[in-house]
Design a protein around this motif. Sequence first.
Motif, PDB file in Angstrom:
ATOM      1  N   TRP A 257       4.191  -0.193   3.948  1.00 49.40           N
ATOM      2  CA  TRP A 257       3.229   0.995   3.913  1.00 49.40           C
ATOM      3  C   TRP A 257       4.016   2.193   3.277  1.00 49.40           C
ATOM      4  O   TRP A 257       4.889   2.427   4.477  1.00 49.40           O
ATOM      5  CB  TRP A 257       2.571   1.455   5.100  1.00 49.40           C
ATOM      6  N   GLY A 258       3.234   3.811   1.937  1.00 53.44           N
ATOM      7  CA  GLY A 258       4.064   4.441   2.391  1.00 53.44           C
ATOM      8  C   GLY A 258       3.624   5.375   3.300  1.00 53.44           C
ATOM      9  O   GLY A 258       2.678   5.432   4.030  1.00 53.44           O
ATOM     10  N   ASP A 259       4.378   6.850   3.583  1.00 57.15           N
ATOM     11  CA  ASP A 259       4.629   7.590   4.797  1.00 57.15           C
ATOM     12  C   ASP A 259       2.887   7.959   5.020  1.00 57.15           C
ATOM     13  O   ASP A 259       2.098   7.791   5.318  1.00 57.15           O
ATOM     14  CB  ASP A 259       5.378   7.911   5.360  1.00 57.15           C
ATOM     15  N   GLY A 260       3.031   8.029   3.604  1.00 57.41           N
ATOM     16  CA  GLY A 260       1.144   9.074   2.628  1.00 57.41           C
ATOM     17  C   GLY A 260      -0.244   7.816   3.385  1.00 57.41           C
ATOM     18  O   GLY A 260      -0.305   7.978   3.550  1.00 57.41           O
ATOM     19  N   SER A 261       0.294   6.387   2.132  1.00 58.89           N
ATOM     20  CA  SER A 261      -0.496   5.368   2.044  1.00 58.89           C
ATOM     21  C   SER A 261      -1.528   5.528   4.005  1.00 58.89           C
ATOM     22  O   SER A 261      -2.021   5.218   4.253  1.00 58.89           O
ATOM     23  CB  SER A 261      -0.261   4.204   1.427  1.00 58.89           C
ATOM     24  N   ALA A 262      -0.680   5.222   4.962  1.00 60.88           N
ATOM     25  CA  ALA A 262      -0.346   4.801   5.875  1.00 60.88           C
ATOM     26  C   ALA A 262      -1.580   6.055   7.235  1.00 60.88           C
ATOM     27  O   ALA A 262      -1.612   5.191   7.279  1.00 60.88           O
ATOM     28  CB  ALA A 262       0.899   4.666   6.802  1.00 60.88           C
TER      29      ALA A 262
ATOM     30  N   GLN B 293       6.235   9.402  -4.555  1.00 59.08           N
ATOM     31  CA  GLN B 293       5.698   8.564  -6.788  1.00 59.08           C
ATOM     32  C   GLN B 293       4.945  10.220  -6.919  1.00 59.08           C
ATOM     33  O   GLN B 293       5.630  10.661  -7.928  1.00 59.08           O
ATOM     34  CB  GLN B 293       4.348   7.534  -6.131  1.00 59.08           C
ATOM     35  N   ILE B 294       4.745  11.084  -6.577  1.00 61.39           N
ATOM     36  CA  ILE B 294       4.223  11.932  -7.098  1.00 61.39           C
ATOM     37  C   ILE B 294       4.469  13.070  -7.038  1.00 61.39           C
ATOM     38  O   ILE B 294       5.007  13.892  -7.825  1.00 61.39           O
ATOM     39  CB  ILE B 294       2.375  12.591  -6.614  1.00 61.39           C
ATOM     40  N   ALA B 295       6.215  13.339  -5.967  1.00 66.23           N
ATOM     41  CA  ALA B 295       7.012  14.504  -6.211  1.00 66.23           C
ATOM     42  C   ALA B 295       7.807  14.602  -6.679  1.00 66.23           C
ATOM     43  O   ALA B 295       7.887  15.705  -7.789  1.00 66.23           O
ATOM     44  CB  ALA B 295       7.395  14.273  -4.722  1.00 66.23           C
TER      45      ALA B 295
ATOM     46  N   ALA C 287       9.045  11.182   4.874  1.00 65.46           N
ATOM     47  CA  ALA C 287       8.585  12.444   4.879  1.00 65.46           C
ATOM     48  C   ALA C 287       7.775  13.342   3.053  1.00 65.46           C
ATOM     49  O   ALA C 287       7.676  14.648   2.911  1.00 65.46           O
ATOM     50  CB  ALA C 287       9.738  13.641   5.196  1.00 65.46           C
ATOM     51  N   SER C 288       7.297  12.085   2.209  1.00 64.40           N
ATOM     52  CA  SER C 288       7.326  12.762   1.424  1.00 64.40           C
ATOM     53  C   SER C 288       5.983  12.137   0.934  1.00 64.40           C
ATOM     54  O   SER C 288       5.797  10.452   0.824  1.00 64.40           O
ATOM     55  CB  SER C 288       8.046  12.137   0.485  1.00 64.40           C
ATOM     56  N   TRP C 289       5.119  11.982  -0.521  1.00 63.11           N
ATOM     57  CA  TRP C 289       4.711  11.224  -0.881  1.00 63.11           C
ATOM     58  C   TRP C 289       4.764  11.306  -2.050  1.00 63.11           C
ATOM     59  O   TRP C 289       4.447  12.214  -3.429  1.00 63.11           O
ATOM     60  CB  TRP C 289       2.879  12.198  -1.571  1.00 63.11           C
TER      61      TRP C 289
ATOM     62  N   ASP D  98       0.818  -1.449  -0.162  1.00 56.51           N
ATOM     63  CA  ASP D  98      -0.020   0.266  -0.541  1.00 56.51           C
ATOM     64  C   ASP D  98       1.109   1.536   0.379  1.00 56.51           C
ATOM     65  O   ASP D  98       1.703   1.729   0.623  1.00 56.51           O
ATOM     66  CB  ASP D  98      -1.046   0.063   1.396  1.00 56.51           C
ATOM     67  N   GLY D  99       1.352   1.813  -0.992  1.00 55.28           N
ATOM     68  CA  GLY D  99       2.092   2.622  -1.183  1.00 55.28           C
ATOM     69  C   GLY D  99       2.228   2.977  -2.623  1.00 55.28           C
ATOM     70  O   GLY D  99       2.138   2.411  -3.542  1.00 55.28           O
ATOM     71  N   GLY D 100       3.070   4.166  -2.881  1.00 49.88           N
ATOM     72  CA  GLY D 100       3.916   4.624  -3.974  1.00 49.88           C
ATOM     73  C   GLY D 100       5.448   3.662  -4.037  1.00 49.88           C
ATOM     74  O   GLY D 100       5.627   2.626  -4.474  1.00 49.88           O
ATOM     75  N   ASP D 101       6.295   4.348  -4.003  1.00 47.02           N
ATOM     76  CA  ASP D 101       7.888   4.158  -4.725  1.00 47.02           C
ATOM     77  C   ASP D 101       7.348   3.416  -3.256  1.00 47.02           C
ATOM     78  O   ASP D 101       8.537   2.019  -4.240  1.00 47.02           O
ATOM     79  CB  ASP D 101       8.384   5.675  -4.232  1.00 47.02           C
ATOM     80  N   PHE D 102       8.056   3.607  -2.305  1.00 47.83           N
ATOM     81  CA  PHE D 102       8.367   2.844  -1.611  1.00 47.83           C
ATOM     82  C   PHE D 102       7.609   1.201  -1.921  1.00 47.83           C
ATOM     83  O   PHE D 102       8.472   0.116  -1.340  1.00 47.83           O
ATOM     84  CB  PHE D 102       7.586   2.659   0.170  1.00 47.83           C
TER      85      PHE D 102
ATOM     86  N   THR E  31      -5.697   2.215  -6.081  1.00 47.11           N
ATOM     87  CA  THR E  31      -5.699   3.389  -5.019  1.00 47.11           C
ATOM     88  C   THR E  31      -5.328   3.329  -3.146  1.00 47.11           C
ATOM     89  O   THR E  31      -5.243   2.108  -2.733  1.00 47.11           O
ATOM     90  CB  THR E  31      -7.438   2.040  -3.940  1.00 47.11           C
ATOM     91  N   LEU E  32      -4.619   3.586  -3.057  1.00 49.24           N
ATOM     92  CA  LEU E  32      -4.344   3.994  -1.527  1.00 49.24           C
ATOM     93  C   LEU E  32      -5.338   4.065  -0.360  1.00 49.24           C
ATOM     94  O   LEU E  32      -5.847   4.049  -0.623  1.00 49.24           O
ATOM     95  CB  LEU E  32      -3.396   4.871  -1.894  1.00 49.24           C
ATOM     96  N   GLY E  33      -4.653   3.408   0.696  1.00 48.26           N
ATOM     97  CA  GLY E  33      -4.863   3.052   1.599  1.00 48.26           C
ATOM     98  C   GLY E  33      -5.616   1.990   1.674  1.00 48.26           C
ATOM     99  O   GLY E  33      -6.827   1.704   2.634  1.00 48.26           O
TER     100      GLY E  33
END
Length: 578
Positions: free
Chosen positions: A467-472, A501-503, A497-499, A415-419, A443-445
Amino acid sequence: MHGGDLIASVLARQGVEFLFTLCGGHISPILTGAKAQGIRVIDVRHEATAVFAADAVARLTGVPGVAAVTAGPGVTNTITAIKNAQLAQSPVVLLGGATATILRGRGALQDIDQMALFAPHVKLCESVGRVKDLVPTLERAFEAALSGVPGPVFVECPVDLLYDEATVREMIGAKAASEAKSLPDMALQLYLRAHLARVFAGAGKAVARARVVPELPTAFPHAIARAAKLLQGAERPVIVVGSQATVRGPQETARLRDALERIGAPVYLSGMARGLLGARHPLLYRHKRTAALREADVVVLAGVPNDFRLNYGLHIGRKAKIVALNRSESDARKNRRPTQAIIADPCESLLSLARELDAGRDVLAPWKDRLRTRDREREQEIEQQATATAELVPPLRLFATMDRVLADDSVLVADGGDFVATASYTTAPRGPLSWLDPGVFGTLGVGAGFAIGAKLVRPDAEVWLLWGDGSAGYGLAEFDTFVRHGLGIIAVVGNDASWAQIARDQVTLLGDDIGTVLRRTAYEKVAEGFGGAGLELRDAAAIDDTLARAKALAGAHTPVLVNVHLASSDFRKGSISM
Ligand SMILES: Cc1ncc(C[n+]2csc(CCOP(=O)(O)OP(=O)(O)O)c2C)c(N)n1
């Protein structure tokens, strides 16, 4: 038996072991009925989690997962999770509470048109109007969820169908005719009595029947023969196996592996099929899939559409012959016309294909060598990068270690992006049905719900929630659920400390990180606050030790969150996220 009991009796006969829910006055009898039937009721902290958990159960067992949510906002909170299940072709049964039938449209609490909301996103969308229809409607819903292209279904159960008649009579203020004090009151009482008679007519007669497994969509023999001929003549075949090949659950995965071995062509696994051949297998290739597809002369897409994940079919060479095995006609033909489409269960089609082919075709050796060389080269590159040192924890080092220490029964939830994308290249699922990701809806989450479902279905397995930190942020409150239900889940938060994959794209293309920046939050303390364990990991030298502690805690039924402070990494640089 009230309506809630009737519903529960159907769930029990269908082989449902868990009911996921967040309570509400409209659905109480379903919950008590389920408990009385011996079904484990798992109460979560957000309705979406209930559906994600049901989705995970469905994917891991092949039996539809079930969630019950209350009317109005309870139901609307599940829409994203239901849409995710629809696109992932996962058989989920959602029971929705609703206003009493007699109060519909009269300004009752939480009364909205739920059918209009769900109809586009489910295979069956029905509102039950009489108690006697609860059982057959629900049975039809289970069948619909599994038949053809599997997917979610929605059954709306108005609250006056769920309680016994005497309680409902009191609820709606129905009295004996003799108690009516005026003519209008008498008319009202007649109306209410007629309504009740209709709702409860024949209520005692419904009896749940045993589970009916819908007929499998099977292939025409001539289509299999043509596909087999294409494969037989191939010099550079590739098989891509996707989630749909595993929808029948764990009973079929061994047969599927045997079929792939008999066919003997190089295999790439995606979605829920990851892990099907174990972590290492002579036919399994993990890297450089695009190059393989570009050079292949025959590509078998087993339960895999030519969507964005295969660059809309452009990843496959123009001259390649495509064999599309899919339950869905539109998925089989998406973006590229296959040389041979077989509209049937892809697992069954692969079994039929295997039977048609001569085993041990060593003409493929040079092709396999070429792919293996490239696969190894990429693996070595990654291993090399994983040795990099930094002040914080390089993600590749974390996953290299994790890959070493994962138990053989581990289930990985992404559940997350780059991570998590980094994890998917570096940490190999160990066995069939041991990798859960959202699928094509992205879907994140999904993570907390998926992990809950996985841990319930496989209580003795290690469940790793990546878990990506954003998704968490979507699911951290479910640590409370993990704790209350004794689910020893290991959550590993990739804290950059970032979203990220989008950043990554936004900063490159637009020169601004607005909206993508988070903090190095102490997520481990959040887990502790909910009664779980929290570990912080900042130093790569402590990875082994920290993961060992996490495993020990989880083994003792304590959910644990490892907050990993990540060093920056360009492993995912250039990968597309749209
Ligand atoms: C529900 C939802 N909202 C937003 C997105 C868009 N999105 C895709 S990846 C991503 C970043 C994920 O960040 P994080 O979980 O921290 O993982 P990271 O990329 O930092 O490793 C976002 C916001 C999405 N896919 N789903």
